[in-house]
Write a protein that holds these residues in place. Structure first.
Motif, short mmCIF file in Angstrom:
data_model
loop_
_atom_site.label_atom_id
_atom_site.label_comp_id
_atom_site.label_asym_id
_atom_site.label_seq_id
_atom_site.Cartn_x
_atom_site.Cartn_y
_atom_site.Cartn_z
N TRP A 37 0.87 -1.21 -0.01
CA TRP A 37 0.04 -0.08 0.08
C TRP A 37 0.92 1.41 0.04
CZ3 TRP A 37 0.77 2.87 4.30
CH2 TRP A 37 1.72 2.30 5.31
N MET A 38 2.20 1.08 0.44
CA MET A 38 3.20 2.25 0.50
C MET A 38 3.44 2.71 -0.89
SD MET A 38 5.40 1.55 3.71
CE MET A 38 6.55 2.68 3.27
N ASN A 39 3.13 1.85 -2.07
CA ASN A 39 3.56 2.25 -3.30
C ASN A 39 5.07 2.47 -3.44
OD1 ASN A 39 2.93 2.76 -5.96
ND2 ASN A 39 2.51 4.85 -5.71
N ASP A 40 5.78 1.98 -2.73
CA ASP A 40 7.34 2.06 -2.64
C ASP A 40 8.01 1.11 -3.33
OD1 ASP A 40 10.15 2.33 -2.26
OD2 ASP A 40 9.86 2.94 -0.32
N PRO A 41 8.69 1.48 -4.59
CA PRO A 41 8.97 0.18 -5.33
C PRO A 41 10.00 -0.65 -4.79
CG PRO A 41 9.62 2.26 -6.45
CD PRO A 41 8.66 2.63 -5.22
N THR A 42 10.64 -0.18 -3.64
CA THR A 42 11.73 -0.88 -2.88
C THR A 42 11.15 -1.74 -2.00
OG1 THR A 42 12.40 0.76 -1.29
CG2 THR A 42 13.53 0.85 -3.48
N LEU A 43 9.82 -1.67 -1.47
CA LEU A 43 9.18 -2.38 -0.56
C LEU A 43 7.91 -3.12 -1.44
CD1 LEU A 43 9.35 0.13 2.26
CD2 LEU A 43 10.72 -1.89 2.12
N ASN A 44 7.91 -3.38 -2.60
CA ASN A 44 6.77 -4.16 -3.14
C ASN A 44 7.05 -5.75 -3.23
OD1 ASN A 44 5.81 -5.12 -6.30
ND2 ASN A 44 4.77 -3.25 -5.62
N SER A 45 6.04 -6.10 -2.89
CA SER A 45 5.96 -7.80 -2.81
C SER A 45 6.35 -8.59 -3.95
CB SER A 45 4.46 -8.00 -2.26
OG SER A 45 3.56 -7.93 -3.47
N GLN A 46 5.91 -8.07 -5.13
CA GLN A 46 6.17 -8.70 -6.38
C GLN A 46 7.79 -8.64 -6.92
OE1 GLN A 46 3.98 -10.78 -7.35
NE2 GLN A 46 3.14 -10.10 -5.31
N THR A 47 8.49 -7.65 -6.48
CA THR A 47 9.61 -7.33 -7.17
C THR A 47 10.87 -7.37 -5.90
OG1 THR A 47 9.29 -4.99 -6.65
CG2 THR A 47 8.92 -5.66 -8.83
N TYR A 48 10.42 -7.50 -4.78
CA TYR A 48 11.44 -7.72 -3.72
C TYR A 48 12.33 -8.88 -4.08
CZ TYR A 48 13.99 -7.02 0.53
OH TYR A 48 14.90 -6.49 1.64
N GLU A 49 13.67 -8.77 -3.79
CA GLU A 49 14.61 -9.85 -3.80
C GLU A 49 15.20 -9.83 -2.53
OE1 GLU A 49 14.60 -12.26 -6.57
OE2 GLU A 49 15.55 -13.29 -5.04
N TRP A 50 15.42 -11.21 -1.81
CA TRP A 50 16.01 -10.88 -0.39
C TRP A 50 17.28 -11.75 -0.40
CZ3 TRP A 50 12.94 -14.92 3.09
CH2 TRP A 50 12.59 -15.95 2.49
N ASP A 51 18.05 -11.44 0.74
CA ASP A 51 19.38 -11.92 1.03
C ASP A 51 19.54 -13.27 1.38
OD1 ASP A 51 22.28 -12.06 1.34
OD2 ASP A 51 22.09 -10.87 3.24
N THR A 52 19.23 -14.37 0.40
CA THR A 52 19.15 -15.60 0.95
C THR A 52 19.12 -16.46 -0.37
OG1 THR A 52 18.03 -17.36 2.23
CG2 THR A 52 16.49 -15.94 1.03
N VAL A 53 19.45 -17.69 -0.50
CA VAL A 53 19.58 -18.55 -1.62
C VAL A 53 18.19 -18.76 -2.44
CG1 VAL A 53 19.97 -20.91 -2.30
CG2 VAL A 53 21.57 -19.73 -1.28
#
Lengths: 364, 369
Positions: free
Chosen positions: A91-107
């Motif tokens: 809901w924040m409409n922040d591209p760095t906190l978007n569920s569909q594009t976020y990539e995390w620091d794990t394998v």
């Protein structure tokens, strides 16, 4: 499983929906400030850990750097990555906190995680045969699954899974058990394997090649510290996650009882299939608020820092409907997880005999 | 500085992606940078609000100083302005009202913003924005551009549609453009004239410019643009015409210009307000919209856009201007036909990128959202 009739289930749904609606209506500045503060903390810890690491030839600095980087990874995986990917901050409409594009620091790739965790696990929670998170196809954790001799060693498997947790999670979607049983073919998994290779390679390159080489004279120290940081994160993440669904009283379900279920029934299953643990503020933060697993499973897309605030209302609703609310101290909940892993490693006749012996004194 | 360099270097960017797991490695440390100095943020171009002044009762001008790395603009272009309001990042498109020279010489730009009734962003900017705050800018874009060789020009502006034209007139005056230039500026009443002093001063020092300011609601019977307004412009048919204003004025002007034999290629338009649907109501609109990634299906009726449909269903696709300009909300349509609200034209039936905010489903539509 506790049986509620249709009217009770509707009532339960209405009660929980009301909690959800109240939080949704109140989302705003406070939540945005919170998650940005956590992201800031993560960036500071990660930068701090990486900068300190080359000075790890001094033992106290080595410990500090390794723990700092480990905690950074824990924060990023648990409180940021996991929660962001649930759409808690979309809901924040922040591209760095978007569920569909976020990539995390794990394998594990985020795409794979969104399929296996957000969809499979959160939809079919604790349904034996459908929720592949239940035991991760490695551990036998209920008698719904017939005992096989190799289950006897599952405590060792559990330790191995915890140590290499990020790789286990990364390979989860390979569905090795189905490959073994020849229900699916390797070629069906080619695109998954390619993505896994790319992300796994990237993670290994970063921690085990790039940063050690960057600080060549002290490469072994940096390598050891990075391995340590990943190990800290692996053990912690595994422990927290196991406390969420594999405690003594967390229930399991059969496919039959969940067929065509209503939203109310789904809620009931989330409430009885999950378990919380208590602790201080930092314990909750480092668990990504999965210490409030019950609240998380009922409302996976509400910002997790809200769970402590709504916990009392959720408990009240449980009480009203006579639904057990599974919680306890971190140590006692984890104790029951280890007990469950051990118990179900035993052949059924032996396990039953032991369980009866243990229960008898209470019966007298 | 180091981060700014990393933005440009491809090898560093590749490395950044490997190490930081993000397509925009340069902005990875933004959360820290922002806490120290918001002008260091890399995800967008930060711009400090240096001054805010009142143009009219409902219009203000913001004087901004963007970070030096900003790419500049040509007169007539717009930017997307990003602000966080109650935790939600909102983007709206505004025309640059200053001349490109001000940016080149002083590092400043201006945006002239009218309060939009019920508008979340413009009202917030008017009521809460303070001098010293930092806003986010995108690069400038838009093809509402002056011709490269001098020809006679006619500008027709309505209300706050004057903003890109102010920039253009300033540029023309600055380069002493050698061809007749006429401005027909329509406002509701005298008190709605934006940048009155600027326009008067321009007309005084730039002799090629003729200005007519026409009020539509000062008299008891409203008047709008009419044929004689156009006929009073000398050498009308030889002019390139630049139109910016509310939909009604634009439609009317286009119609009257065509009647006078002005060709399509001579007319340049730009939107500045959420478009209204002109002729869509006759068609069968709405349909079953399937959001594949969210495993959600919703039935829609009428002229609701895909963005509105998604939001009503509880989804939060990325969005920006909500008027078809900024492309923040573009995503893959895998099947189905949508009508573009701006043009009224139907899309193809197959897989393509669509802008959620201006696409209205016609029949069943499948989206990769």
């Amino acid at each position: 499983m506790l049986k509620l009739d249709e009217q009770q289930l509707n009532e339960l749904q209405k009660d929980l929906d009301a909690v959800r609606d109240d939080v949704l209506a109140d989302l705003g500045e406070r939540d945005a400030r919170y998650i940005r503060k956590i992201v800031r903390l993560h960036r500071a810890l990660e930068a701090g850990g990486r900068v300190m690491m080359p000075f790890g030839f001094l033992p106290p600095v080595f410990v500090a750097a390794t723990v700092t980087l480990g905690v950074a990874k824990i924060l990023e995986n648990m409180e940021i990555g996991h929660n962001v990917m649930h759409g808690q901050y979309d809901w924040m409409n922040d591209p760095t906190l978007n569920s569909q594009t976020y990539e995390w620091d794990t394998v594990c790739t985020s795409d794979s995680w969104r399929r296996t965790h957000n969809y499979e696990h959160h939809t079919y929670t604790n349904i034996i045969g459908k929720d592949r998170d239940y035991g991760y196809a490695v551990l036998r954790l209920s008698d719904d699954e017939p005992w096989k001799p190799w289950h006897a060693l599952q405590l060792i498997n559990y330790v191995l899974l915890s140590v290499f947790f990020q790789w286990g999670v990364g390979l989860h979607e390979l569905e090795s058990e189905k490959l073994r049983r020849r229900e699916i073919r390797w070629r069906d998994k080619l695109s998954f394997i390619k993505d896994f290779g790319r992300k796994g390679g990237r993670q290994a390159f970063k921690d085990y090649v790039f940063f050690p080489l960057l600080t060549l004279p002290v490469a072994p120290i940096v390598l050891a510290g990075n391995v340590g940081a990943n190990l800290i994160r692996n053990l912690w993440a595994s422990t927290v996650i196991f406390c969420g669904h594999f405690t003594q009283d967390a229930e399991t379900f059969t496919e039959a009882e969940c067929e065509g279920e209503s939203k109310g029934h789904w809620y009931l299953r989330q409430l009885t299939g999950s378990s919380n643990f208590t602790g201080g503020r930092w314990l909750h933060l480092l668990s990504g608020h999965l210490s409030y697993q019950v609240e998380h499973h009922v409302f996976p897309d509400l910002p997790a820092h809200r769970y402590p605030e709504i916990s009392e209302r959720v408990q009240g609703i449980c009480q009203k409907h006579g639904i057990p609310y599974n919680t306890g101290s971190f140590a006692s909940q984890y104790g029951t997880v280890l007990a469950r892993i051990t118990r179900f490693s035993l052949p059924d006749p032996i396990r039953r005999k032991l369980e009866n012996r243990r229960e008898q004194p209470q019966a007298i | 500085m180091m981060l700014a360099k990393a933005r440009q270097n491809r090898a560093l960017r590749w490395l950044g992606r490997q190490i930081l797991n993000t397509p925009q490695p340069a902005s990875y440390f933004d959360p820290l940078a922002e806490a120290i100095n918001p002008m260091w943020v890399q995800a967008y171009t930060p711009a400090r609000v240096e001054r805010i002044f009142t143009e009219t009762h409902d219009t203000k001008t913001l004087v901004l100083r963007p970070a030096r790395r900003w790419g500049g603009f040509q007169a007539g272009q717009h930017v997307n302005l990003g602000v966080d309001i109650e935790g939600v990042r909102r983007q709206r498109t505004f025309s640059l009202s200053s001349s490109p020279r001000l940016w080149q010489d002083n590092g400043q730009i201006t945006l002239t913003i009218k309060r939009h009734p019920g508008g979340r962003v413009t009202n917030w900017l008017h009521d809460h924005l303070e001098e010293g705050a930092v806003l986010g800018l995108t690069d400038a874009f838009g093809d509402f551009l002056l011709p490269s060789v001098a020809k006679p020009l006619l500008f027709i502006a309505g209300g706050s549609g004057i903003t890109p034209i102010l920039s253009q007139l300033e540029s023309l005056a600055a380069e002493d453009y050698r061809a007749p230039v006429t401005l027909l500026y329509f406002v509701r009443t005298r008190k709605d004239i934006i940048a009155r002093e600027t326009i008067t001063a321009l007309a005084a020092r730039y002799s090629a410019l003729t200005v007519r300011i026409l009020t539509t609601h000062d008299n008891t019977s409203p008047r709008s643009l009419n044929g004689s307004d156009l006929d009073s412009v000398p050498g009308l048919t030889a002019r390139d015409v630049f139109l910016c204003g509310p939909g009604g004025l634009m439609d009317l002007a286009t119609e009257l210009l065509y009647q006078r034999g002005i060709r399509d290629s001579q007319v340049h338009c730009t939107f500045f307000a959420p478009p209204t649907i002109a002729s869509l109501s006759k068609e069968a609109l709405g349909g079953d919209v399937r959001f594949v990634r969210s495993a959600l299906s919703v039935d829609s009726t009428g002229d609701a856009t895909l963005l509105e449909i998604a939001e009503a269903a509880g989804l939060h696709p990325q969005s920006g201007c909500r008027m078809g300009i900024c492309h923040q909300c573009s995503c893959r349509k895998t099947s189905g036909t949508v009508i573009n609200r701006l043009t009224g034209k139907p899309s193809g039936p197959g897989e393509e990128s669509v802008q959620l905010c201006v696409s209205v489903p016609r029949g069943p539509v499948t989206l990769d959202v």
